[in-house]
Write a protein that holds these residues in place. Structure first.
Motif, mmCIF file in Angstrom:
data_model
loop_
_atom_site.group_PDB
_atom_site.id
_atom_site.type_symbol
_atom_site.label_atom_id
_atom_site.label_comp_id
_atom_site.label_asym_id
_atom_site.label_seq_id
_atom_site.Cartn_x
_atom_site.Cartn_y
_atom_site.Cartn_z
ATOM 1 N N SER A 263 0.829 -1.213 0.000
ATOM 2 C CA SER A 263 0.000 0.000 0.000
ATOM 3 C C SER A 263 0.859 1.257 0.000
ATOM 4 C CB SER A 263 -0.904 0.018 1.226
ATOM 5 O OG SER A 263 -0.130 0.043 2.430
ATOM 6 N N GLY A 264 2.181 1.097 -0.117
ATOM 7 C CA GLY A 264 3.083 2.238 -0.067
ATOM 8 C C GLY A 264 3.624 2.610 -1.433
ATOM 9 N N ARG A 265 4.094 3.854 -1.531
ATOM 10 C CA ARG A 265 4.595 4.331 -2.802
ATOM 11 C C ARG A 265 5.461 5.556 -2.575
ATOM 12 N NH1 ARG A 265 1.786 5.969 0.400
ATOM 13 N NH2 ARG A 265 2.031 8.144 0.357
ATOM 14 N N HIS A 266 6.363 5.802 -3.519
ATOM 15 C CA HIS A 266 7.153 7.030 -3.532
ATOM 16 C C HIS A 266 6.353 8.079 -4.287
ATOM 17 C CE1 HIS A 266 9.949 9.937 -5.239
ATOM 18 N NE2 HIS A 266 10.885 9.535 -4.393
ATOM 19 N N SER A 267 6.074 9.159 -3.628
ATOM 20 C CA SER A 267 5.307 10.234 -4.258
ATOM 21 C C SER A 267 6.053 11.543 -4.081
ATOM 22 C CB SER A 267 3.906 10.330 -3.644
ATOM 23 O OG SER A 267 4.000 10.527 -2.239
ATOM 24 N N THR A 268 5.692 12.519 -4.873
ATOM 25 C CA THR A 268 6.437 13.772 -4.904
ATOM 26 C C THR A 268 5.500 14.931 -5.206
ATOM 27 O OG1 THR A 268 8.357 12.608 -5.790
ATOM 28 C CG2 THR A 268 8.341 14.975 -6.043
ATOM 29 N N PRO A 269 5.640 16.053 -4.504
ATOM 30 C CA PRO A 269 4.921 17.244 -4.948
ATOM 31 C C PRO A 269 5.438 17.676 -6.318
ATOM 32 C CG PRO A 269 5.694 17.495 -2.681
ATOM 33 C CD PRO A 269 6.379 16.287 -3.250
ATOM 34 N N ILE A 270 4.541 17.754 -7.276
ATOM 35 C CA ILE A 270 4.914 18.189 -8.623
ATOM 36 C C ILE A 270 3.949 19.278 -9.075
ATOM 37 C CG2 ILE A 270 5.823 15.900 -9.208
ATOM 38 C CD1 ILE A 270 3.327 15.489 -10.982
ATOM 39 N N SER A 286 9.347 18.580 -13.015
ATOM 40 C CA SER A 286 8.038 18.931 -12.472
ATOM 41 C C SER A 286 8.077 19.105 -10.959
ATOM 42 C CB SER A 286 7.025 17.834 -12.812
ATOM 43 O OG SER A 286 7.396 16.612 -12.192
ATOM 44 N N ASN A 287 9.149 18.662 -10.304
ATOM 45 C CA ASN A 287 9.203 18.639 -8.839
ATOM 46 C C ASN A 287 9.037 20.027 -8.228
ATOM 47 O OD1 ASN A 287 9.695 15.948 -9.108
ATOM 48 N ND2 ASN A 287 11.558 15.919 -7.894
ATOM 49 N N ARG A 288 8.350 20.049 -7.076
ATOM 50 C CA ARG A 288 8.155 21.288 -6.323
ATOM 51 C C ARG A 288 8.502 20.985 -4.861
ATOM 52 N NH1 ARG A 288 8.684 22.693 -10.610
ATOM 53 N NH2 ARG A 288 7.253 23.706 -12.060
ATOM 54 N N LEU A 289 9.814 21.043 -4.544
ATOM 55 C CA LEU A 289 10.294 20.548 -3.251
ATOM 56 C C LEU A 289 10.811 21.632 -2.315
ATOM 57 C CD1 LEU A 289 12.252 17.336 -4.364
ATOM 58 C CD2 LEU A 289 9.788 17.672 -4.044
ATOM 59 N N SER A 290 10.614 22.895 -2.636
ATOM 60 C CA SER A 290 11.140 23.963 -1.782
ATOM 61 C C SER A 290 10.112 24.477 -0.780
ATOM 62 C CB SER A 290 11.659 25.114 -2.655
ATOM 63 O OG SER A 290 12.749 24.693 -3.449
ATOM 64 N N TYR A 291 9.053 23.719 -0.561
ATOM 65 C CA TYR A 291 7.987 24.136 0.357
ATOM 66 C C TYR A 291 8.450 24.410 1.788
ATOM 67 C CZ TYR A 291 8.278 19.110 1.075
ATOM 68 O OH TYR A 291 8.749 17.849 1.309
ATOM 69 N N PRO A 292 9.596 23.860 2.282
ATOM 70 C CA PRO A 292 9.990 24.223 3.651
ATOM 71 C C PRO A 292 10.198 25.724 3.843
ATOM 72 C CG PRO A 292 11.179 22.256 2.986
ATOM 73 C CD PRO A 292 10.478 22.776 1.763
ATOM 74 N N TYR A 293 10.419 26.464 2.765
ATOM 75 C CA TYR A 293 10.680 27.893 2.879
ATOM 76 C C TYR A 293 9.449 28.742 2.596
ATOM 77 C CZ TYR A 293 15.217 25.730 2.472
ATOM 78 O OH TYR A 293 16.298 24.903 2.654
ATOM 79 N N GLY A 294 8.282 28.100 2.577
ATOM 80 C CA GLY A 294 7.041 28.829 2.356
ATOM 81 C C GLY A 294 5.902 28.203 3.118
ATOM 82 N N VAL A 420 4.542 35.118 -4.377
ATOM 83 C CA VAL A 420 4.377 34.222 -5.523
ATOM 84 C C VAL A 420 3.779 32.900 -5.063
ATOM 85 C CG1 VAL A 420 6.256 35.262 -6.833
ATOM 86 C CG2 VAL A 420 6.729 33.301 -5.361
ATOM 87 N N ALA A 421 3.051 32.247 -5.966
ATOM 88 C CA ALA A 421 2.427 30.962 -5.671
ATOM 89 C C ALA A 421 2.642 30.013 -6.842
ATOM 90 C CB ALA A 421 0.934 31.122 -5.396
ATOM 91 N N TYR A 422 2.955 28.770 -6.518
ATOM 92 C CA TYR A 422 3.098 27.704 -7.503
ATOM 93 C C TYR A 422 2.099 26.596 -7.175
ATOM 94 C CZ TYR A 422 7.630 29.733 -8.817
ATOM 95 O OH TYR A 422 8.635 30.561 -9.249
ATOM 96 N N SER A 423 1.459 26.051 -8.194
ATOM 97 C CA SER A 423 0.536 24.940 -7.974
ATOM 98 C C SER A 423 1.307 23.658 -7.723
ATOM 99 C CB SER A 423 -0.370 24.744 -9.190
ATOM 100 O OG SER A 423 0.375 24.222 -10.288
ATOM 101 N N ALA A 424 0.699 22.737 -6.992
ATOM 102 C CA ALA A 424 1.313 21.436 -6.736
ATOM 103 C C ALA A 424 0.234 20.375 -6.614
ATOM 104 C CB ALA A 424 2.150 21.475 -5.455
ATOM 105 N N THR A 425 0.574 19.183 -7.047
ATOM 106 C CA THR A 425 -0.248 18.004 -6.807
ATOM 107 C C THR A 425 0.688 16.873 -6.422
ATOM 108 O OG1 THR A 425 -2.036 16.621 -7.694
ATOM 109 C CG2 THR A 425 -0.241 17.176 -9.198
#
Length: 500
Positions: A263-270, A286-294, A420-425
């Motif tokens: 039931s597990g998987r590697h997922s990424t905010p993109i 597509s990665n969006r991984l800088s969320y710790p700074y926002g 600024v805002a970036y979309s993520a899924t």
């Protein structure tokens, strides 16, 4: 006599590690079967960031992988922190909540440096410091996230190209548009070859040993719904469309033992703007991984996770899943000018939405309750911190107080426009459920005995990852167990031929 000594299913990093290892170990006739055509070859490796998480006691050991690094990055070896085997194991156990298979983890970590050195030296894969992925520039120095220091030159594209070049140089045959559909067995039940659907139709090819390195089931919407449940059936796939679980299906059909977190998987905010399957022209950008700074908001206008729990390399695999579970599987990552310069380069593949006030910004976002979103942002600012003590290179303890959830590090106010805002899924990369293997990468059956002639590597190996994932471990796992599988398969072939 069998048609081949060793057949390898798949053509990503793990599979080509296995094929070249088998050749190195003495297998003269090695065949690689790639379901994709030549244009789409390479599996998920092609789409990866090419990062290798490896254990080393002395940063100078990395000079063998990145010679000349200090000429380009002054004081490189001085600034890189050691990453011991104990550090690696601690990180793996922490993010998997202690569920990582102890034997496999020991093999992975103990072989990580030597194997990536082998990928560099024998595999012909050029490497470079992973500055854009895990380095943060502070003045004229670069601060590094421990363990995530080296990547393939030109990322996954370079890693894949390097392996294909070496595979050709080593005289290993590759057949494209040739998907393995089943396993052949002899009278004793040993795997003795494969059934293949190729350009000219189905055929059977015999071999002394078969290595399965053809990926998980992340591209299979039915299996995602079955094993991962909603909303994973509509997740965007970050890699190849060909990973449909074929190898898992055929191995389970002959009695292989399922292992690990199915039931597990590697997922990424993109980026939410990206297509349902990965774009080969833009690979992993597509990665969006800088969320710790926002700050991240969902469509209801609420925060839903602690963006500052840890650096992105240790939280992105689970926060991709958190975003996917939000309304509409959408989140907005919001930054101000104090931190926008810290965004990793992959953000440049999208144009952000911008506003001179938070009100102006929120008015442009796809959010169902904009009033709540503004209340959330204002409440965050009231609970957040001044910039004194802010340190993007480590967990700095700048935390909000009284929010649910609090942001526990890097909690700076959003107060320097433009905002600024970036979309993520949530994008899915690979699945954690796989097959049980032993230390020789032999596939174990449901009777807890090895299935003669069958080996496994890469994303098909079950038991290593649960719940979460330390960034850069997957490619190292693929190379480590691919190298072992190939050598083991070659030894079996030699023993059959000598009667030993």
């Amino acid at each position: 006599m069998a048609d081949y000594d060793v057949i390898v299913a798949g053509a990503g990093n793990a599979a080509l590690s296995a094929a070249n290892s088998a050749r190195e170990a003495g297998a003269d006739r090695v065949l690689v079967l790639e379901k994709a055509d030549r244009r789409e070859r390479g599996g998920n490796t092609f789409f990866s960031g090419g990062l290798f998480r490896i254990a080393f006691d002395d940063p100078r050991q990395l000079e063998a992988l990145v010679p000349g690094a200090e000429d380009k990055i002054p004081r490189f070896f001085e600034d890189v922190p050691p990453y011991t085997a104990d550090d690696f194991l601690s990180d793996l156990n922490r993010v998997t909540r202690g569920k990582a298979d102890a034997e496999l983890a020991s093999i992975l970590i103990g072989n990580s440096f030597d194997t990536i050195r082998w990928v560099h030296d024998h595999g012909g894969v050029a490497m470079e410091p992973a500055t854009a992925l895990s380095g943060i520039r502070v003045g004229n120095r670069v601060k590094w996230q421990k363990g995530a220091i080296v990547r393939a030159l030109h990322e996954g594209i370079g890693l894949s190209a390097g392996w294909f070049s070496t595979t050709q140089a080593n005289g290993i045959e590759i057949r494209y548009s040739s998907g393995v559909t089943g396993l052949l067995r002899d009278r004793r039940g040993a795997v003795a070859g494969v059934e293949v659907r190729g350009p000219d139709g189905p055929e059977e090819i015999s071999a002394d040993a078969v290595v399965l390195g053809c990926g998980g089931f992340e591209a299979n919407a039915q299996w995602r719904a079955q094993y991962l449940a909603a909303p994973w059936d509509h997740a965007k796939v970050r890699g190849t469309a060909h990973n449909q679980g074929d190898g898992l299906r055929m191995a389970l059909a002959i009695g292989a033992l399922p292992w690990g977190q199915w039931s597990g998987r590697h997922s990424t905010p993109i980026s939410n703007e990206w297509p349902d399957f990965a774009d080969r022209a833009r690979t992993d950008k597509s990665n969006r991984l800088s969320y710790p700074y926002g700050v991240m908001l969902n469509r209801a206008g609420e925060r839903f996770c602690d963006e500052g729990e840890d650096v992105g390399m240790y939280t992105y695999a689970k926060y991709g899943a958190e975003i996917l579970r939000q309304p509409g599987s959408l989140a907005w990552q919001i930054f101000d000018q104090k931190t926008v310069h810290l965004l990793e380069p992959r953000y440049s593949t999208s144009e952000p939405i911008s506003g001179d006030t938070l009100e102006e910004l929120v008015a442009q976002l796809v959010i169902d309750d904009r009033d709540r979103a503004l209340r959330t942002l204002h409440a965050y600012n009231e609970a957040a911190c001044d910039a004194d003590g802010f340190d993007p290179t480590r967990k700095d303890g700048l935390s909000t107080r009284g929010l649910d959830p609090d942001k526990t590090n890097w909690a700076l106010r959003l107060d320097e426009p433009p905002f600024v805002a970036y979309s993520a899924t949530g994008g899915i990369t690979f699945t954690f459920g796989g097959l049980r293997i032993d230390g020789d990468a032999r596939v174990i059956g449901t009777d807890w005995r090895a299935i003669d002639g069958l080996y496994c590597c890469g994303e098909m190996v079950g038991g290593l990852f649960h719940y979460n994932y330390p960034g850069g471990t997957g490619l190292v796992s693929g190379a480590v167990f691919g190298r072992i599988a190939g050598a083991s398969a070659a030894r079996r072939s030699a023993s059959l031929r000598t009667g030993a």
